[in-house]
Design a protein around this motif. Structure first.
Motif, PDB file in Angstrom:
ATOM      1  N   ASP A  98       0.816  -1.209   0.000  1.00 52.26           N
ATOM      2  CA  ASP A  98       0.000   0.000   0.000  1.00 52.26           C
ATOM      3  C   ASP A  98       0.854   1.265   0.000  1.00 52.26           C
ATOM      4  O   ASP A  98       0.560   2.218  -0.717  1.00 52.26           O
ATOM      5  CB  ASP A  98      -0.944   0.026   1.204  1.00 52.26           C
ATOM      6  N   HIS A  99       1.920   1.281   0.818  1.00 54.75           N
ATOM      7  CA  HIS A  99       2.725   2.503   0.922  1.00 54.75           C
ATOM      8  C   HIS A  99       3.390   2.868  -0.404  1.00 54.75           C
ATOM      9  O   HIS A  99       3.689   4.025  -0.646  1.00 54.75           O
ATOM     10  CB  HIS A  99       3.781   2.378   2.035  1.00 54.75           C
ATOM     11  N   GLN A 100       3.597   1.893  -1.292  1.00 46.49           N
ATOM     12  CA  GLN A 100       4.186   2.185  -2.595  1.00 46.49           C
ATOM     13  C   GLN A 100       3.183   2.866  -3.523  1.00 46.49           C
ATOM     14  O   GLN A 100       3.573   3.611  -4.424  1.00 46.49           O
ATOM     15  CB  GLN A 100       4.676   0.900  -3.261  1.00 46.49           C
ATOM     16  N   LEU A 101       1.903   2.612  -3.311  1.00 47.54           N
ATOM     17  CA  LEU A 101       0.856   3.150  -4.179  1.00 47.54           C
ATOM     18  C   LEU A 101       0.302   4.486  -3.694  1.00 47.54           C
ATOM     19  O   LEU A 101      -0.244   5.252  -4.487  1.00 47.54           O
ATOM     20  CB  LEU A 101      -0.281   2.129  -4.293  1.00 47.54           C
ATOM     21  N   MET A 102       0.453   4.741  -2.400  1.00 45.93           N
ATOM     22  CA  MET A 102      -0.078   5.984  -1.850  1.00 45.93           C
ATOM     23  C   MET A 102       0.598   7.191  -2.505  1.00 45.93           C
ATOM     24  O   MET A 102       1.796   7.191  -2.755  1.00 45.93           O
ATOM     25  CB  MET A 102       0.142   6.039  -0.338  1.00 45.93           C
TER      26      MET A 102
END
Length: 193
Positions: A98-102
Motif C-alpha cells: 500500500d505505501h508504494q501506491l499511496m
C-alpha cells in the motif's frame, strides 16, 4: 515501516483461537508462529503468534498468553501490524505494498490527469484506489488489470484505461431516438368517420 497484515475476528472454540481477516499477500511469512506483531489499539499488544492453522477456508491463530474464549473475544477487531523494511518488495512481479501506491498520480493513457491516490480500500472481491481529484472530490478506481494498465513507481504514477462513466458522471447513454424526432400522433378515441 509498519503495515497492517490482518484484523482479528471472532473467537473460535474455547481454547483461545481467533479467526483473522488476512490483509497481506504473504500470510505464511507475516503470520507465522513466532511472529511478534504490534497492534492497533497499541495497548492490546504486542502479540506473539503461538499457532496458526486453516479451518474451513479461514485462518485461525492462537497468541501466547491467550488461553480461553474470553481472552480471544477481548482481541476482536484488533489490527495486527508487522514491521517491514521500506525497501522490501513483494515477491510477485505485479504486486505492491500500500505505501508504494499511496500518493501516486493517476492519469489516463492519453495523459489526462485524474488525481492522486489517497487511500487503498481492501474489499473481499478486489482492492480499490480512492483517488482525490483536483477539485477535491473523490473517485473509486478498481485495482484490476482491465483498468489499471501500468504502475510506474519511478515516475510515481498509475496509468488507467477507465470504462465510460468510471471517472466522470457524464457517461454517454445511447438513445434509440434521434434528437429532435417528433413523437407520432395518437389516434383520438371517439372520432366519427
Amino acid at each position: 515501516m509498519q503495515l497492517v497484515v490482518a484484523r482479528i475476528g471472532r473467537a473460535h472454540g474455547v481454547k483461545g483461537e481467533v479467526t483473522v481477516e488476512v490483509r497481506t499477500d504473504e500470510p505464511e511469512l507475516r503470520l507465522a508462529p513466532g511472529a511478534v506483531l504490534a497492534t492497533d489499539p497499541a495497548a492490546t499488544g504486542p502479540l506473539t503468534i503461538e499457532t496458526g492453522r486453516v479451518h474451513s477456508g479461514r485462518l485461525l491463530l492462537r497468541f501466547a498468553g491467550v488461553t480461553d474464549r474470553t481472552g480471544a473475544e477481548a482481541l476482536r477487531n484488533t489490527l495486527l501490524i508487522a514491521d517491514v523494511d521500506p525497501e522490501e518488495m513483494p515477491e510477485g512481479e505485479d504486486e505492491y505494498y500500500d505505501h508504494q501506491l499511496m500518493d501516486l498520480d493517476v492519469v489516463t493513457e492519453d495523459g489526462v490527469e485524474v488525481g492522486r491516490i489517497t487511500e487503498i480500500s481492501h474489499l473481499p472481491s478486489q482492492d480499490l484506489f480512492i483517488v482525490e481529484r483536483p477539485d477535491g472530490t473523490e473517485v473509486m478506481i478498481p485495482f484490476v488489470e482491465e483498468i489499471v494498465a501500468e504502475i510506474d513507481l519511478e515516475e510515481q504514477r498509475a496509468v488507467i484505461t477507465p470504462p465510460p462513466g468510471l471517472i466522470d458522471d457524464r457517461a454517454e447513454i445511447a438513445s434509440s431516438r434521434e434528437a429532435g424526432e417528433a413523437e407520432p400522433e395518437k389516434d383520438k378515441a371517439g372520432d366519427d368517420a
